[in-house]
Motif scaffolding. Structure first.
Motif, mmCIF file in Angstrom:
data_model
loop_
_atom_site.group_PDB
_atom_site.id
_atom_site.type_symbol
_atom_site.label_atom_id
_atom_site.label_comp_id
_atom_site.label_asym_id
_atom_site.label_seq_id
_atom_site.Cartn_x
_atom_site.Cartn_y
_atom_site.Cartn_z
ATOM 1 N N ASP A 101 0.902 -0.976 0.099
ATOM 2 C CA ASP A 101 -0.151 -0.027 -0.082
ATOM 3 C C ASP A 101 0.881 1.264 0.083
ATOM 4 O OD1 ASP A 101 -2.084 2.041 0.394
ATOM 5 O OD2 ASP A 101 -3.081 0.824 1.947
ATOM 6 N N LEU A 102 0.900 1.881 -1.296
ATOM 7 C CA LEU A 102 1.811 3.088 -1.219
ATOM 8 C C LEU A 102 1.487 4.251 -0.589
ATOM 9 C CD1 LEU A 102 4.261 3.778 -2.980
ATOM 10 C CD2 LEU A 102 2.930 4.971 -4.678
ATOM 11 N N THR A 153 3.650 6.337 2.305
ATOM 12 C CA THR A 153 3.819 7.620 2.200
ATOM 13 C C THR A 153 3.663 8.351 3.423
ATOM 14 O OG1 THR A 153 3.355 7.646 -0.339
ATOM 15 C CG2 THR A 153 3.296 9.823 0.695
ATOM 16 N N GLN A 154 2.546 8.039 4.013
ATOM 17 C CA GLN A 154 2.127 8.702 5.120
ATOM 18 C C GLN A 154 3.188 8.231 6.566
ATOM 19 O OE1 GLN A 154 -1.847 7.296 6.552
ATOM 20 N NE2 GLN A 154 -2.871 8.607 4.793
ATOM 21 N N VAL A 176 6.109 10.868 5.726
ATOM 22 C CA VAL A 176 5.548 12.186 6.157
ATOM 23 C C VAL A 176 5.673 12.355 7.723
ATOM 24 C CG1 VAL A 176 3.718 13.701 6.187
ATOM 25 C CG2 VAL A 176 4.335 12.672 4.167
ATOM 26 N N HIS A 177 5.221 11.131 8.523
ATOM 27 C CA HIS A 177 5.070 11.184 9.884
ATOM 28 C C HIS A 177 6.496 11.201 10.441
ATOM 29 C CE1 HIS A 177 4.917 9.438 13.831
ATOM 30 N NE2 HIS A 177 3.771 10.322 13.878
ATOM 31 N N ASP A 178 7.491 10.453 9.701
ATOM 32 C CA ASP A 178 8.874 10.363 10.231
ATOM 33 C C ASP A 178 9.782 11.674 10.129
ATOM 34 O OD1 ASP A 178 8.240 7.902 11.159
ATOM 35 O OD2 ASP A 178 9.206 6.772 9.562
ATOM 36 N N LEU A 179 9.350 12.213 9.028
ATOM 37 C CA LEU A 179 10.423 13.368 8.602
ATOM 38 C C LEU A 179 9.293 14.843 9.010
ATOM 39 C CD1 LEU A 179 11.159 12.456 5.221
ATOM 40 C CD2 LEU A 179 12.545 12.434 7.108
ATOM 41 N N TYR A 180 8.484 14.745 9.531
ATOM 42 C CA TYR A 180 7.691 15.905 10.202
ATOM 43 C C TYR A 180 8.566 16.878 11.191
ATOM 44 C CZ TYR A 180 4.221 19.085 12.046
ATOM 45 O OH TYR A 180 3.309 20.218 12.360
ATOM 46 N N PRO A 181 9.220 16.293 12.072
ATOM 47 C CA PRO A 181 10.336 17.080 12.975
ATOM 48 C C PRO A 181 11.340 17.806 12.043
ATOM 49 C CG PRO A 181 9.941 14.732 13.960
ATOM 50 C CD PRO A 181 9.455 14.817 12.562
ATOM 51 N N LYS A 182 11.589 17.264 11.124
ATOM 52 C CA LYS A 182 12.740 17.972 10.123
ATOM 53 C C LYS A 182 11.995 19.117 9.427
ATOM 54 C CE LYS A 182 16.074 17.363 6.533
ATOM 55 N NZ LYS A 182 16.690 16.279 5.447
ATOM 56 N N GLY A 189 9.414 1.737 0.659
ATOM 57 C CA GLY A 189 9.547 2.960 1.851
ATOM 58 C C GLY A 189 10.687 3.425 1.642
ATOM 59 N N GLU A 190 11.786 3.117 1.340
ATOM 60 C CA GLU A 190 13.098 3.942 1.191
ATOM 61 C C GLU A 190 13.005 4.866 0.309
ATOM 62 O OE1 GLU A 190 16.276 5.096 2.855
ATOM 63 O OE2 GLU A 190 14.989 3.750 3.699
ATOM 64 N N LEU A 191 12.413 4.370 -0.845
ATOM 65 C CA LEU A 191 12.378 5.438 -2.137
ATOM 66 C C LEU A 191 11.423 6.350 -1.689
ATOM 67 C CD1 LEU A 191 12.395 5.994 -5.261
ATOM 68 C CD2 LEU A 191 10.512 4.419 -5.390
ATOM 69 N N VAL A 192 10.215 6.293 -1.097
ATOM 70 C CA VAL A 192 9.239 7.214 -0.667
ATOM 71 C C VAL A 192 9.952 8.447 0.265
ATOM 72 C CG1 VAL A 192 7.224 8.112 0.230
ATOM 73 C CG2 VAL A 192 7.227 6.041 -1.287
ATOM 74 N N ARG A 193 10.754 7.725 1.195
ATOM 75 C CA ARG A 193 11.292 8.458 2.150
ATOM 76 C C ARG A 193 12.408 9.582 1.626
ATOM 77 N NH1 ARG A 193 11.439 7.750 7.620
ATOM 78 N NH2 ARG A 193 10.711 5.677 7.301
ATOM 79 N N ASN A 194 13.184 8.861 0.483
ATOM 80 C CA ASN A 194 14.265 9.700 -0.050
ATOM 81 C C ASN A 194 13.616 10.899 -0.909
ATOM 82 O OD1 ASN A 194 16.293 8.113 0.853
ATOM 83 N ND2 ASN A 194 16.438 6.931 -0.943
ATOM 84 N N LEU A 195 12.360 10.523 -1.466
ATOM 85 C CA LEU A 195 11.794 11.599 -2.266
ATOM 86 C C LEU A 195 11.321 12.814 -1.437
ATOM 87 C CD1 LEU A 195 9.504 9.567 -4.673
ATOM 88 C CD2 LEU A 195 11.789 10.799 -5.380
#
Length: 348
Positions: A270-271, A275-276, A279-285, A314-320
């Protein structure tokens, strides 16, 4: 031997031996001594050897020849005997006829069998053992040579074993070992590449951390403890540490993906969920850079399913998302969208 009724009423039947030279007819050769005995109804000796033992039991007078082992004049003999029935209806046991023969012929035959069959076996058996040992040594020789070559190999030598030098019988096993060596070599190459990638990825953020720490130390040593400058330096240290942590997470994700890629096939992913999570992991940044980070698009469990590997996707979306935050100026907006194709072909 003939049993006749007595002409006088009440007398017992009489036993006659015909011909008188019956013993000569029974003697087949001069090797063994033979004895003939005929006893009358009263147990009297009619003809033959008097001292031939009588059987202990009285068998039924059915005309069946029986055999036993006995002794005659301190010599072992084989005795054949039978009870002759008395004339008349329901006649009981009458005369006893016995024929005995010594065992010289049988002993000689047993000796000849031992000499002709058993003794040659004792000569053939050691020779057969020696021949089998030589054949096994010759056959196992190539296997021992193969074992020696494998033992003498260096621990880092993963080159294939020469199948031409191996015995034909173990050719499939050597091929399997070579296949295992090739897979092990590929695994070691992947590990070396992973270590090289880890060293390269961690080199830059660690160098930044060291540089910022040295600058802070110099400022303190020089007595220039400007709070704003120290805060700026600490922010750079924090940023460098975040980059180092991100690089470590990427490398760990890469290692997990490489391990799982060899044993796992594609599965529905489930893409929207991936993606969510990014977004949640990178919100502090995003908050640190005062960037408005959000998500739009398909709901989880809906039309955003696609075949793939969860770790790699997951790593692809995180990098984007991370690259978007990295190159968006402060005060900007970053929105991650997952939009399914209305024709059901692709995901954007």
């Amino acid at each position: 031997v003939v049993v006749e009724e007595s002409p006088q009423r009440g007398d017992l039947p009489r036993v006659h031996l015909r011909p008188d030279r019956a013993l000569d007819l029974l003697r087949a050769d001069d090797t063994d001594r033979v004895y003939l005995q005929v006893l009358g109804v009263r147990g009297e000796l009619v003809s033959g050897a008097r001292d031939l033992p009588v059987p202990a039991e009285e068998a039924p007078a059915d005309g069946v020849v029986r055999f036993r082992d006995d002794e005659m004049r301190e010599e072992p003999v084989r005795v054949a005997y039978l009870w002759l029935p008395l004339p008349g209806p329901g006649g009981s046991a009458g005369a006893l006829v016995q024929y005995a023969e010594t065992l010289d012929k049988r002993s000689r035959l047993a000796t000849e069998i031992v000499k002709g069959v058993i003794l040659p076996q004792f000569l053939i058996l050691p020779l057969a053992v020696v021949l089998i040992w030589l054949a096994l040594s010759q056959g196992i020789g190539p296997l021992n040579e193969l074992q020696r070559r494998i033992r003498e190999r260096d621990s880092g030598d993963l080159s294939p074993i020469d199948e031409l030098d191996a015995p034909e019988e173990v050719g499939p096993q050597v091929g399997s070992i070579n296949d295992l060596l090739q897979r092990l070599d590929r695994s070691l190459v992947l590990q070396k590449r992973f270590l090289a990638d880890a060293a390269h990825q961690l080199k830059t953020p660690l160098a930044g951390l060291r540089m910022q720490a040295e600058l802070v130390g110099r400022e303190i040593d020089a007595g220039r403890s400007d709070p704003q400058a120290l805060k700026a330096a600490l922010r750079q240290i924090a940023l460098s540490s975040q980059r180092a942590a991100h690089s470590v997470n990427q490398l760990l994700a890469l290692a997990r993906a490489e391990d799982r890629a060899r044993a796992m096939s594609f599965e529905p992913v489930d893409l929207a969920v991936l993606t969510q999570e990014a977004v949640h992991d990178l919100y502090p940044k995003a908050q640190d850079k005062r960037i408005d980070l959000g998500y739009e698009g398909a709901d989880p469990g809906g039309a955003a399913l696609m075949p793939g590997q969860p770790v790699l996707l997951g790593e692809l979306v995180r990098n984007l998302v991370d690259n978007a935050l990295q190159y968006t100026p402060p005060g900007g907006t970053v929105t991650a969208r997952v939009l399914p194709d209305p024709f059901g072909q692709v995901l954007v």
